[in-house]
Design a protein around this motif. Structure first.
Motif, mmCIF file in Angstrom:
data_model
loop_
_atom_site.group_PDB
_atom_site.id
_atom_site.type_symbol
_atom_site.label_atom_id
_atom_site.label_comp_id
_atom_site.label_asym_id
_atom_site.label_seq_id
_atom_site.Cartn_x
_atom_site.Cartn_y
_atom_site.Cartn_z
ATOM 1 N N GLN A 294 0.832 -1.205 0.000
ATOM 2 C CA GLN A 294 0.000 0.000 0.000
ATOM 3 C C GLN A 294 0.867 1.257 0.000
ATOM 4 O O GLN A 294 0.530 2.252 -0.630
ATOM 5 C CB GLN A 294 -0.956 -0.007 1.201
ATOM 6 N N ALA A 295 2.003 1.214 0.691
ATOM 7 C CA ALA A 295 2.883 2.386 0.735
ATOM 8 C C ALA A 295 3.408 2.740 -0.660
ATOM 9 O O ALA A 295 3.597 3.918 -0.966
ATOM 10 C CB ALA A 295 4.039 2.147 1.701
ATOM 11 N N LEU A 296 3.646 1.755 -1.516
ATOM 12 C CA LEU A 296 4.071 2.020 -2.896
ATOM 13 C C LEU A 296 2.932 2.687 -3.663
ATOM 14 O O LEU A 296 3.146 3.681 -4.367
ATOM 15 C CB LEU A 296 4.488 0.723 -3.591
ATOM 16 N N LEU A 297 1.736 2.148 -3.525
ATOM 17 C CA LEU A 297 0.585 2.728 -4.222
ATOM 18 C C LEU A 297 0.303 4.144 -3.717
ATOM 19 O O LEU A 297 -0.045 5.033 -4.504
ATOM 20 C CB LEU A 297 -0.636 1.830 -4.046
ATOM 21 N N ASP A 298 0.480 4.368 -2.411
ATOM 22 C CA ASP A 298 0.281 5.700 -1.851
ATOM 23 C C ASP A 298 1.311 6.683 -2.399
ATOM 24 O O ASP A 298 0.973 7.822 -2.739
ATOM 25 C CB ASP A 298 0.360 5.662 -0.321
ATOM 26 N N LEU A 299 2.572 6.255 -2.483
ATOM 27 C CA LEU A 299 3.620 7.110 -3.035
ATOM 28 C C LEU A 299 3.302 7.458 -4.485
ATOM 29 O O LEU A 299 3.395 8.617 -4.897
ATOM 30 C CB LEU A 299 4.989 6.428 -2.928
ATOM 31 N N HIS A 300 2.905 6.469 -5.255
ATOM 32 C CA HIS A 300 2.538 6.697 -6.655
ATOM 33 C C HIS A 300 1.400 7.714 -6.748
ATOM 34 O O HIS A 300 1.439 8.644 -7.583
ATOM 35 C CB HIS A 300 2.138 5.363 -7.314
ATOM 36 N N ALA A 301 0.390 7.586 -5.889
ATOM 37 C CA ALA A 301 -0.757 8.501 -5.900
ATOM 38 C C ALA A 301 -0.344 9.921 -5.484
ATOM 39 O O ALA A 301 -0.781 10.904 -6.100
ATOM 40 C CB ALA A 301 -1.856 7.976 -4.979
ATOM 41 N N ALA B 139 -3.288 1.916 -15.888
ATOM 42 C CA ALA B 139 -3.083 1.425 -14.523
ATOM 43 C C ALA B 139 -1.597 1.231 -14.245
ATOM 44 O O ALA B 139 -0.842 0.802 -15.123
ATOM 45 C CB ALA B 139 -3.833 0.118 -14.323
ATOM 46 N N TYR B 140 -1.201 1.545 -13.030
ATOM 47 C CA TYR B 140 0.204 1.413 -12.632
ATOM 48 C C TYR B 140 0.538 -0.057 -12.437
ATOM 49 O O TYR B 140 -0.147 -0.766 -11.698
ATOM 50 C CB TYR B 140 0.449 2.210 -11.351
ATOM 51 N N ARG B 141 1.598 -0.511 -13.111
ATOM 52 C CA ARG B 141 2.093 -1.891 -12.987
ATOM 53 C C ARG B 141 3.565 -1.826 -12.604
ATOM 54 O O ARG B 141 4.431 -1.756 -13.475
ATOM 55 C CB ARG B 141 1.929 -2.646 -14.306
ATOM 56 N N PRO B 142 3.858 -1.820 -11.308
ATOM 57 C CA PRO B 142 5.262 -1.702 -10.898
ATOM 58 C C PRO B 142 6.090 -2.875 -11.417
ATOM 59 O O PRO B 142 5.653 -4.024 -11.378
ATOM 60 C CB PRO B 142 5.208 -1.672 -9.378
#
Length: 169
Positions: A98-105, A122-125
């Motif tokens: 979730q922290a990665l998705l939060d940083l991306h947002a 959509a973001y695909r790390p």
């Protein structure tokens, strides 16, 4: 496409330290590359957060300040090789913290505040291992990569390689 003299080709990325970069290299070297494949050079291995493209170099001071967002430390586990339909060989995380998705947002919001439009897809790390890799032999396993994320970077893509312009901690 290279940047024009008065522009900078920019992206935001998780930038690995030497130990993580060595493990990424080991994954890249475990693939069997077909003729014509373009493996990513070791010093260019990274995980993109946002691709900004060619922007006026005159905006760099504004961007350097405006892309500052909070980053909460988190762990990212990489270790799943994949070959995407467009011939891109990648190493994906086992999950998306979730922290990665939060940083991306948060970075998406910062881009919008700067008048830039984040990519709509959509973001695909992932970490790109090679391009033009259709038919590559994909490793079933490799060294698990536990990457302690404490910062991100604004990076410029130049004809002679990548240059980290600023690290955000």
């Amino acid at each position: 496409m290279d940047a024009q003299p008065d522009t900078a080709r920019l992206f935001l990325a998780l930038w690995p330290d030497d130990a993580v970069r060595d493990r990424l290299r080991a994954w890249r070297d475990a693939w069997t590359w077909p003729r014509g494949a373009a493996p990513v050079h070791t010093d260019k291995l990274h995980l993109t957060l946002h691709f900004l493209g060619n922007l006026p170099a005159a905006r760099l001071p504004e961007l350097l300040d405006g892309l500052t967002v909070p980053v909460a430390p988190f762990d990212l586990q990489l270790g799943r090789a994949a070959l995407w339909h467009n011939g891109i060989a990648v190493l994906e995380p086992h999950g998306q913290p979730q922290a990665l998705l939060d940083l991306h947002a948060r970075l998406s919001d910062a881009l919008l505040a700067l008048g830039l439009v984040p990519e709509a897809r959509a973001y695909r790390p992932h970490v790109t291992m090679a391009r033009r890799a259709n038919g590559a032999g994909m490793p079933q396993s490799g060294p698990e990569i536990d990457w302690a994320i404490t910062h991100y970077a604004l990076v410029e893509s130049r004809p002679d390689g990548y240059t980290v312009l600023k690290e955000y901690r």
